[in-house]
Design an enzyme around this catalytic site. Structure first.
Site, PDB file in Angstrom:
ATOM      1  N   ASP A  13      85.266  50.293 140.613  1.00 15.53           N
ATOM      2  CA  ASP A  13      86.117  50.658 139.502  1.00 15.53           C
ATOM      3  C   ASP A  13      86.116  52.422 139.864  1.00 15.53           C
ATOM      4  O   ASP A  13      86.814  53.260 140.404  1.00 15.53           O
ATOM      5  CB  ASP A  13      86.232  50.550 138.112  1.00 15.53           C
ATOM      6  CG  ASP A  13      84.895  50.357 137.571  1.00 15.53           C
ATOM      7  OD1 ASP A  13      83.813  50.556 138.208  1.00 15.53           O
ATOM      8  OD2 ASP A  13      84.786  49.862 136.316  1.00 15.53           O
ATOM      9  N   GLU A  56      89.752  51.063 128.303  1.00 20.16           N
ATOM     10  CA  GLU A  56      90.468  51.195 129.560  1.00 20.16           C
ATOM     11  C   GLU A  56      91.702  51.050 129.581  1.00 20.16           C
ATOM     12  O   GLU A  56      92.764  51.616 129.941  1.00 20.16           O
ATOM     13  CB  GLU A  56      89.870  50.462 130.830  1.00 20.16           C
ATOM     14  CG  GLU A  56      88.677  50.851 131.462  1.00 20.16           C
ATOM     15  CD  GLU A  56      87.444  50.551 130.684  1.00 20.16           C
ATOM     16  OE1 GLU A  56      87.537  49.874 129.602  1.00 20.16           O
ATOM     17  OE2 GLU A  56      86.365  50.967 131.000  1.00 20.16           O
ATOM     18  N   ARG A 115      77.209  59.398 130.568  1.00 17.10           N
ATOM     19  CA  ARG A 115      77.300  59.548 128.885  1.00 17.10           C
ATOM     20  C   ARG A 115      76.497  61.025 128.358  1.00 17.10           C
ATOM     21  O   ARG A 115      77.165  61.678 127.746  1.00 17.10           O
ATOM     22  CB  ARG A 115      76.674  58.376 128.077  1.00 17.10           C
ATOM     23  CG  ARG A 115      77.288  57.297 128.633  1.00 17.10           C
ATOM     24  CD  ARG A 115      76.677  55.908 127.692  1.00 17.10           C
ATOM     25  NE  ARG A 115      77.022  54.825 128.437  1.00 17.10           N
ATOM     26  CZ  ARG A 115      77.425  53.555 127.819  1.00 17.10           C
ATOM     27  NH1 ARG A 115      77.235  53.477 126.405  1.00 17.10           N
ATOM     28  NH2 ARG A 115      77.698  52.536 128.476  1.00 17.10           N
ATOM     29  N   GLU A 145      74.421  55.420 134.048  1.00 16.99           N
ATOM     30  CA  GLU A 145      74.600  55.566 132.565  1.00 16.99           C
ATOM     31  C   GLU A 145      74.531  56.823 131.910  1.00 16.99           C
ATOM     32  O   GLU A 145      75.129  57.346 131.077  1.00 16.99           O
ATOM     33  CB  GLU A 145      74.080  54.548 131.869  1.00 16.99           C
ATOM     34  CG  GLU A 145      74.577  53.071 132.167  1.00 16.99           C
ATOM     35  CD  GLU A 145      75.941  52.635 131.792  1.00 16.99           C
ATOM     36  OE1 GLU A 145      76.570  53.581 130.870  1.00 16.99           O
ATOM     37  OE2 GLU A 145      76.467  51.530 132.038  1.00 16.99           O
ATOM     38  N   THR A 159      84.524  59.758 133.564  1.00 12.76           N
ATOM     39  CA  THR A 159      84.857  58.188 133.247  1.00 12.76           C
ATOM     40  C   THR A 159      84.423  57.818 131.805  1.00 12.76           C
ATOM     41  O   THR A 159      84.613  56.612 131.463  1.00 12.76           O
ATOM     42  CB  THR A 159      83.849  57.356 134.316  1.00 12.76           C
ATOM     43  OG1 THR A 159      84.749  55.976 134.290  1.00 12.76           O
ATOM     44  CG2 THR A 159      82.752  57.102 134.168  1.00 12.76           C
TER      45      THR A 159
HETATM   46  C1  DMJ Z   1      82.301  53.453 130.075  1.00 14.30           C
HETATM   47  O1  DMJ Z   1      80.777  53.505 129.973  1.00 14.30           O
HETATM   48  C2  DMJ Z   1      82.752  53.928 131.128  1.00 14.30           C
HETATM   49  O2  DMJ Z   1      84.351  53.827 130.934  1.00 14.30           O
HETATM   50  C3  DMJ Z   1      82.738  53.327 132.492  1.00 14.30           C
HETATM   51  O3  DMJ Z   1      83.436  53.797 133.534  1.00 14.30           O
HETATM   52  C4  DMJ Z   1      82.926  51.819 132.448  1.00 14.30           C
HETATM   53  N1  DMJ Z   1      82.610  51.042 131.306  1.00 14.30           N
HETATM   54  C5  DMJ Z   1      82.468  51.812 130.081  1.00 14.30           C
HETATM   55  C6  DMJ Z   1      83.601  51.381 129.115  1.00 14.30           C
HETATM   56  O4  DMJ Z   1      84.283  50.300 129.546  1.00 14.30           O
END
Ligand code: DMJ
Length: 461
Positions: free
Chosen positions: A252, A368, A129, A125, A452
């Protein structure tokens, strides 16, 4: 500061748009097809939504990680703030040209953020982020203080990788380097390469690149004979503890980063790993037996489908397939994603696609589905996707807007709300909605790789 803010439009959009990388170039829709000016949701409406979300954060949660939009308070993930919302939201402000908000966020970050703390953080995380946000901030704004923060954070995350296999434990103490939770999953192990690789390139310290690459390579090595990965793995022994394979949360973005690491770094090993992974995913997890294309759950050793579940997190896959050039499959899957969304008015966290019934009813403002609409729009030029994403934004706007910001939904059917506004709502959901709506502001997906968490990274090396 003023000089930087005055030049935000050119400093941000121009370099992001014109830089070209030479691996895996993707065809994008023609400008004529893209720029019809008929977006159902205007870019200005999305900017207004962002300003509203940031305004709530500023008023009720300033200096904390996230806003609590119902009780008008603040949430800190680890008992002390790491400024999740400002760092996650900063590059969206720059992209939207929100100069006042960007100046406020930057001031807070460069004066208040530091990582010499006795706090255990989740490596995945904090990487996607904070590290991702600081790196894109540095690339877009040019202030070396962002890179210094990123470098300091990167060093403090490295002890997590000192395991028997080189795959990281899930949590690390930023001061002592002590680790915990060493049963991890493909997403948390394999979604570090874009950030650590970019940090290596920008600082000249190859350790970051090599460490993240070793982790993902060790994971890939442990795929089954038919090429699938499992759900959980003990990083000390290298043994799978859950052998169910899928493309949902927990796996994912492992797939997303195999493809994107090849695109950003031109690393042929990553290309090979992506190619050898996506084939088995399409072969064993794709399920066409229920009125469209879905991806279900299967045993990693046999490929036998065991569960017909899909949900909000799975909706990342059309974007990744489209980015790889498989727009036909991406389009079919996007039709299913849109069906999931429109059946319930807003997508649920998880549902059974065989019965179209909800398994987990929440919607925590996830990006997403809108993200995939954005990629498909850019890569095909088909206006349908712009309208699709616009309608999704509209639905969230109606269901989640509160006086103080935006609230996650506890239940998409009852529209009951939850007292949370995740930072990815500002980093991702509103960014993709904005890019989808803004005529001519579409970034060049051959030049920019979004991590992501939707932080745009550019190949400047
Ligand atoms: C985000 O922190 C990122 O996109 C991660 O890959 C999946 N979860 C959240 C959004 O849903």
């Amino acid at each position: 500061m003023n000089r930087i803010l005055r030049t935000i439009r050119t400093a941000v959009l121009a370099p992001l748009a014109v830089m070209a990388v030479h691996v895996g170039a993707v065809a994008q829709g023609t400008p004529a097809a893209r720029d019809t000016g008929r977006a159902e949701v205007s870019a200005e409406r999305v900017r207004d939504a962002f300003r509203h979300a940031w305004g709530g954060y500023k008023r009720y949660a300033w200096g904390h990680d996230e806003l609590r939009p119902l009780t008008r308070g603040a949430k800190d993930w680890y008992g002390q703030s790491l400024l999740m919302t400002p760092v996650d939201g900063y590059d969206t402000m720059l992209l939207m040209g929100l100069t006042t908000e960007a100046a406020e966020a930057k001031e807070l970050i460069v004066t208040q953020l530091g990582f010499d703390r006795d706090v255990e953080v989740q490596v995945f995380e904090v990487t996607i982020r904070l590290l991702g946000g600081l790196l894109s901030a540095y690339q877009m704004d040019g202030d070396p203080r962002f890179l210094r923060l990123a470098d300091d954070l990167g060093k403090r995350l490295l002890p997590a990788f000192r395991t028997e296999t080189g795959m990281p434990c899930r949590f690390v103490n930023l001061r002592s380097g002590a680790v915990r939770d060493c049963v991890s999953n493909p997403a948390e192990i394999g979604t570090l390469m874009l950030e650590f690789g970019t940090l290596a390139r920008l600082t000249g310290n190859p350790v970051y690149y090599d460490t993240a690459k070793r982790a993902v390579t060790e994971l890939f090595r442990r795929r089954s004979a038919i090429g699938l990965v499992g759900g959980d793995i003990d990083v000390r022994t290298g043994r799978w503890t859950t052998t169910v394979s899928h493309t949902s949360g927990g796996i994912d973005s492992y797939y997303e980063y195999l493809l994107k690491s090849w695109r950003l770094f031109g690393d042929e090993d990553m290309r090979r790993m992506w190619r050898e992974s996506i084939g088995p995913v399409n072969r064993y997890l794709a399920d066409e037996g229920h009125g469209g294309l879905w991806y279900g759950y299967a045993e990693m050793e046999t490929g036998v489908l065991t569960k017909t579940h899909s949900g909000a997190l799975d909706a990342f896959l059309p974007a990744v397939l489209a980015l790889d050039g498989d727009t036909a499959r991406a389009a079919r899957l996007m039709t299913s994603v849109n069906r999931m969304w429109t059946t319930f008015g807003i997508e649920p966290e998880e549902m059974d696609y065989a019965t179209m019934t909800i398994v987990y009813p929440g919607y925590p403002l996830r990006p997403e589905a809108i993200e995939s609409a954005y990629y498909l729009y850019v890569l095909t030029g088909d206006e349908r996707y712009r309208r699709m994403g616009g309608a999704m934004f509209d639905a969230v706007e109606r269901a989640a807007r509160t006086d103080a910001g935006y609230a996650s939904l506890a239940n998409v059917t009852t529209r009951e709300r939850r007292d949370e506004m995740p930072s990815f709502y500002l980093a991702e959901t509103l960014k993709y909605a904005y890019l989808l709506a803004a005529p001519r502001s579409t970034l060049d997906l051959n030049a920019v790789v979004f991590n992501t968490e939707a932080h745009p990274l550019r190949k400047t090396w």
